[in-house]
Scaffold this motif. Sequence first.
Motif, PDB file in Angstrom:
ATOM      1  N   GLN A  75      37.946  26.684  46.323  1.00 30.82           N
ATOM      2  CA  GLN A  75      38.802  27.798  45.905  1.00 30.82           C
ATOM      3  C   GLN A  75      40.098  27.308  45.272  1.00 30.82           C
ATOM      4  O   GLN A  75      40.694  28.016  44.449  1.00 30.82           O
ATOM      5  CB  GLN A  75      39.109  28.685  47.106  1.00 30.82           C
ATOM      6  CG  GLN A  75      37.910  29.460  47.622  1.00 30.82           C
ATOM      7  CD  GLN A  75      38.182  30.130  48.955  1.00 30.82           C
ATOM      8  OE1 GLN A  75      39.176  29.833  49.619  1.00 30.82           O
ATOM      9  NE2 GLN A  75      37.317  31.028  49.362  1.00 30.82           N
ATOM     10  N   TYR A  76      40.536  26.122  45.647  1.00 28.96           N
ATOM     11  CA  TYR A  76      41.757  25.578  45.049  1.00 28.96           C
ATOM     12  C   TYR A  76      41.579  25.285  43.561  1.00 28.96           C
ATOM     13  O   TYR A  76      42.557  25.280  42.804  1.00 28.96           O
ATOM     14  CB  TYR A  76      42.176  24.312  45.788  1.00 28.96           C
ATOM     15  CG  TYR A  76      43.459  23.705  45.283  1.00 28.96           C
ATOM     16  CD1 TYR A  76      44.675  24.363  45.453  1.00 28.96           C
ATOM     17  CD2 TYR A  76      43.463  22.483  44.631  1.00 28.96           C
ATOM     18  CE1 TYR A  76      45.850  23.819  44.993  1.00 28.96           C
ATOM     19  CE2 TYR A  76      44.643  21.925  44.160  1.00 28.96           C
ATOM     20  CZ  TYR A  76      45.832  22.592  44.352  1.00 28.96           C
ATOM     21  OH  TYR A  76      47.007  22.039  43.885  1.00 28.96           O
ATOM     22  N   LYS A  77      40.344  25.054  43.125  1.00 27.45           N
ATOM     23  CA  LYS A  77      40.099  24.832  41.704  1.00 27.45           C
ATOM     24  C   LYS A  77      40.453  26.065  40.881  1.00 27.45           C
ATOM     25  O   LYS A  77      40.961  25.948  39.768  1.00 27.45           O
ATOM     26  CB  LYS A  77      38.637  24.453  41.488  1.00 27.45           C
ATOM     27  CG  LYS A  77      38.231  23.142  42.151  1.00 27.45           C
ATOM     28  CD  LYS A  77      36.760  22.843  41.925  1.00 27.45           C
ATOM     29  CE  LYS A  77      36.352  21.549  42.618  1.00 27.45           C
ATOM     30  NZ  LYS A  77      34.891  21.271  42.457  1.00 27.45           N
ATOM     31  N   ALA A  78      40.201  27.254  41.436  1.00 30.97           N
ATOM     32  CA  ALA A  78      40.582  28.488  40.742  1.00 30.97           C
ATOM     33  C   ALA A  78      42.095  28.615  40.637  1.00 30.97           C
ATOM     34  O   ALA A  78      42.619  29.165  39.661  1.00 30.97           O
ATOM     35  CB  ALA A  78      39.992  29.699  41.464  1.00 30.97           C
ATOM     36  N   GLU A 138      49.082  39.560  38.969  1.00 29.62           N
ATOM     37  CA  GLU A 138      47.900  39.462  38.113  1.00 29.62           C
ATOM     38  C   GLU A 138      47.071  38.230  38.473  1.00 29.62           C
ATOM     39  O   GLU A 138      45.836  38.273  38.455  1.00 29.62           O
ATOM     40  CB  GLU A 138      48.323  39.392  36.645  1.00 29.62           C
ATOM     41  CG  GLU A 138      47.153  39.292  35.678  1.00 29.62           C
ATOM     42  CD  GLU A 138      47.605  39.179  34.236  1.00 29.62           C
ATOM     43  OE1 GLU A 138      46.767  38.870  33.373  1.00 29.62           O
ATOM     44  OE2 GLU A 138      48.812  39.390  33.976  1.00 29.62           O
ATOM     45  N   GLY A 139      47.741  37.130  38.793  1.00 30.46           N
ATOM     46  CA  GLY A 139      47.010  35.935  39.183  1.00 30.46           C
ATOM     47  C   GLY A 139      46.280  36.103  40.502  1.00 30.46           C
ATOM     48  O   GLY A 139      45.227  35.486  40.719  1.00 30.46           O
ATOM     49  N   ALA A 140      46.810  36.953  41.406  1.00 25.24           N
ATOM     50  CA  ALA A 140      46.153  37.167  42.693  1.00 25.24           C
ATOM     51  C   ALA A 140      44.787  37.822  42.527  1.00 25.24           C
ATOM     52  O   ALA A 140      43.880  37.587  43.336  1.00 25.24           O
ATOM     53  CB  ALA A 140      47.034  38.018  43.597  1.00 25.24           C
ATOM     54  N   THR A 141      44.614  38.622  41.494  1.00 22.27           N
ATOM     55  CA  THR A 141      43.321  39.273  41.266  1.00 22.27           C
ATOM     56  C   THR A 141      42.236  38.282  40.852  1.00 22.27           C
ATOM     57  O   THR A 141      41.054  38.606  40.939  1.00 22.27           O
ATOM     58  CB  THR A 141      43.468  40.341  40.180  1.00 22.27           C
ATOM     59  OG1 THR A 141      43.945  39.726  38.962  1.00 22.27           O
ATOM     60  CG2 THR A 141      44.472  41.405  40.603  1.00 22.27           C
ATOM     61  N   LYS A 142      42.627  37.086  40.415  1.00 18.89           N
ATOM     62  CA  LYS A 142      41.651  36.075  40.013  1.00 18.89           C
ATOM     63  C   LYS A 142      41.212  35.179  41.163  1.00 18.89           C
ATOM     64  O   LYS A 142      40.380  34.298  40.967  1.00 18.89           O
ATOM     65  CB  LYS A 142      42.235  35.214  38.891  1.00 18.89           C
ATOM     66  CG  LYS A 142      42.591  36.007  37.641  1.00 18.89           C
ATOM     67  CD  LYS A 142      43.136  35.111  36.555  1.00 18.89           C
ATOM     68  CE  LYS A 142      43.486  35.922  35.310  1.00 18.89           C
ATOM     69  NZ  LYS A 142      43.999  35.064  34.215  1.00 18.89           N
ATOM     70  N   LEU A 143      41.789  35.394  42.341  1.00 21.69           N
ATOM     71  CA  LEU A 143      41.427  34.614  43.519  1.00 21.69           C
ATOM     72  C   LEU A 143      40.536  35.443  44.436  1.00 21.69           C
ATOM     73  O   LEU A 143      40.570  36.675  44.407  1.00 21.69           O
ATOM     74  CB  LEU A 143      42.694  34.179  44.281  1.00 21.69           C
ATOM     75  CG  LEU A 143      43.713  33.363  43.487  1.00 21.69           C
ATOM     76  CD1 LEU A 143      44.948  33.083  44.347  1.00 21.69           C
ATOM     77  CD2 LEU A 143      43.102  32.068  42.987  1.00 21.69           C
ATOM     78  N   GLU A 144      39.752  34.760  45.253  1.00 21.00           N
ATOM     79  CA  GLU A 144      38.892  35.452  46.204  1.00 21.00           C
ATOM     80  C   GLU A 144      39.729  36.165  47.257  1.00 21.00           C
ATOM     81  O   GLU A 144      40.768  35.663  47.688  1.00 21.00           O
ATOM     82  CB  GLU A 144      37.935  34.461  46.866  1.00 21.00           C
ATOM     83  CG  GLU A 144      36.955  33.810  45.891  1.00 21.00           C
ATOM     84  CD  GLU A 144      35.959  32.919  46.602  1.00 21.00           C
ATOM     85  OE1 GLU A 144      35.848  33.031  47.845  1.00 21.00           O
ATOM     86  OE2 GLU A 144      35.297  32.119  45.920  1.00 21.00           O
ATOM     87  N   LYS A 145      39.254  37.306  47.699  1.00 18.94           N
ATOM     88  CA  LYS A 145      40.043  38.132  48.604  1.00 18.94           C
ATOM     89  C   LYS A 145      40.255  37.471  49.962  1.00 18.94           C
ATOM     90  O   LYS A 145      41.299  37.609  50.566  1.00 18.94           O
ATOM     91  CB  LYS A 145      39.365  39.495  48.779  1.00 18.94           C
ATOM     92  CG  LYS A 145      39.371  40.343  47.509  1.00 18.94           C
ATOM     93  CD  LYS A 145      38.759  41.706  47.764  1.00 18.94           C
ATOM     94  CE  LYS A 145      38.794  42.560  46.501  1.00 18.94           C
ATOM     95  NZ  LYS A 145      38.194  43.907  46.731  1.00 18.94           N
ATOM     96  N   ASP A 146      39.252  36.794  50.464  1.00 17.46           N
ATOM     97  CA  ASP A 146      39.338  36.216  51.808  1.00 17.46           C
ATOM     98  C   ASP A 146      39.744  34.750  51.798  1.00 17.46           C
ATOM     99  O   ASP A 146      39.567  34.045  52.796  1.00 17.46           O
ATOM    100  CB  ASP A 146      37.978  36.353  52.515  1.00 17.46           C
ATOM    101  CG  ASP A 146      37.586  37.802  52.722  1.00 17.46           C
ATOM    102  OD1 ASP A 146      38.490  38.644  52.827  1.00 17.46           O
ATOM    103  OD2 ASP A 146      36.373  38.091  52.765  1.00 17.46           O
ATOM    104  N   ALA A 149      42.298  31.389  51.543  1.00 13.57           N
ATOM    105  CA  ALA A 149      43.621  31.046  52.057  1.00 13.57           C
ATOM    106  C   ALA A 149      44.687  31.164  50.975  1.00 13.57           C
ATOM    107  O   ALA A 149      45.831  31.555  51.247  1.00 13.57           O
ATOM    108  CB  ALA A 149      43.597  29.624  52.630  1.00 13.57           C
ATOM    109  N   TRP A 150      44.326  30.850  49.744  1.00  8.64           N
ATOM    110  CA  TRP A 150      45.283  30.896  48.635  1.00  8.64           C
ATOM    111  C   TRP A 150      45.661  32.339  48.304  1.00  8.64           C
ATOM    112  O   TRP A 150      46.811  32.626  47.979  1.00  8.64           O
ATOM    113  CB  TRP A 150      44.694  30.188  47.425  1.00  8.64           C
ATOM    114  CG  TRP A 150      44.060  28.885  47.783  1.00  8.64           C
ATOM    115  CD1 TRP A 150      42.728  28.610  47.893  1.00  8.64           C
ATOM    116  CD2 TRP A 150      44.732  27.666  48.119  1.00  8.64           C
ATOM    117  NE1 TRP A 150      42.530  27.307  48.263  1.00  8.64           N
ATOM    118  CE2 TRP A 150      43.732  26.700  48.413  1.00  8.64           C
ATOM    119  CE3 TRP A 150      46.070  27.296  48.192  1.00  8.64           C
ATOM    120  CZ2 TRP A 150      44.041  25.392  48.767  1.00  8.64           C
ATOM    121  CZ3 TRP A 150      46.381  25.995  48.554  1.00  8.64           C
ATOM    122  CH2 TRP A 150      45.381  25.066  48.832  1.00  8.64           C
TER     123      TRP A 150
END
Length: 278
Positions: free
Chosen positions: A60-63, A76-84, A86-87
């Motif tokens: 997930q850190y790669k995203a 806006e960047g938060a929407t590109k990360l998985e919901k569950d 840690a990031w």
Amino acid sequence: MLLHLIASADAPENAFGFVQAMEEGGPIAWSILAVLVIMSVGSFYILITKYFEQRKVFNQYKAVRTSFWRANSIKEGATKLEKDSAWRQLVDDAVAAEDQHGKMTDSMEAHDWLHGSLARSEASINSKLAGGLPFLASVGATAPFVGLLGTVIGIYRALIKIGIAGSASIDKVAGPVGEALIMTAIGLLVAVPAVLAYNWLQARNKRIAELMSGFSTDILANINSKGAVRPNTMAPASTQQSGKAARTAPATGSTTAKPVSATATTSTATKPTTPPKR
């Protein structure tokens, strides 16, 4: 099973195998064996589950490196990360802390409030990642002593048989001594993998904590600067394009220079003639 095969490799008819040694120890030996088996199964379960959990965090850190910081804003960047992930939790907690600071009436600085909120978020994530590791540490520290308990009981039984029989013949002490040695070996076989797994998982958790600390610092700087400060992360394609442009820049610059014409040089060099005086 491996110990049983090793013990019975040289004797076709062995009356002192693993099962026979455990039966010699009775309920106490079987109870100690059951405890060691539970410790071993629990250690390998924690090792496998924590490995996949840590692997998911690293993936997930790669995203975060490729897509998050290329967004126009933190939200806006938060929407590109998985919901569950840690990031995503760190980003959501930072955004929530920013909104909460706007509702405060005291003179507490935004930097201190955001820093404290991100620190609490990191602590909760690290605590979750460290779940199960105390069990591995406990198994690594206590399994040899649990096996040693079986060893002491086995030697005690051997001494009792020697005293009853009045002679230390091999047929009298082979069963209890074999039980004692087996318990020691099983205790070590349980403890060593648990210690290795604990140290390896702990090292990976420290690496994740370092990445989260750096990510939290970048988020804090971005929020305090109103989006002006962000880490310099570039996609592989843009990196290749910039490198190609840098390589072709000197050649392009040399071809754009226009040569000075000869007529212009001669026209500027010649002086106007004055008419003769009358």
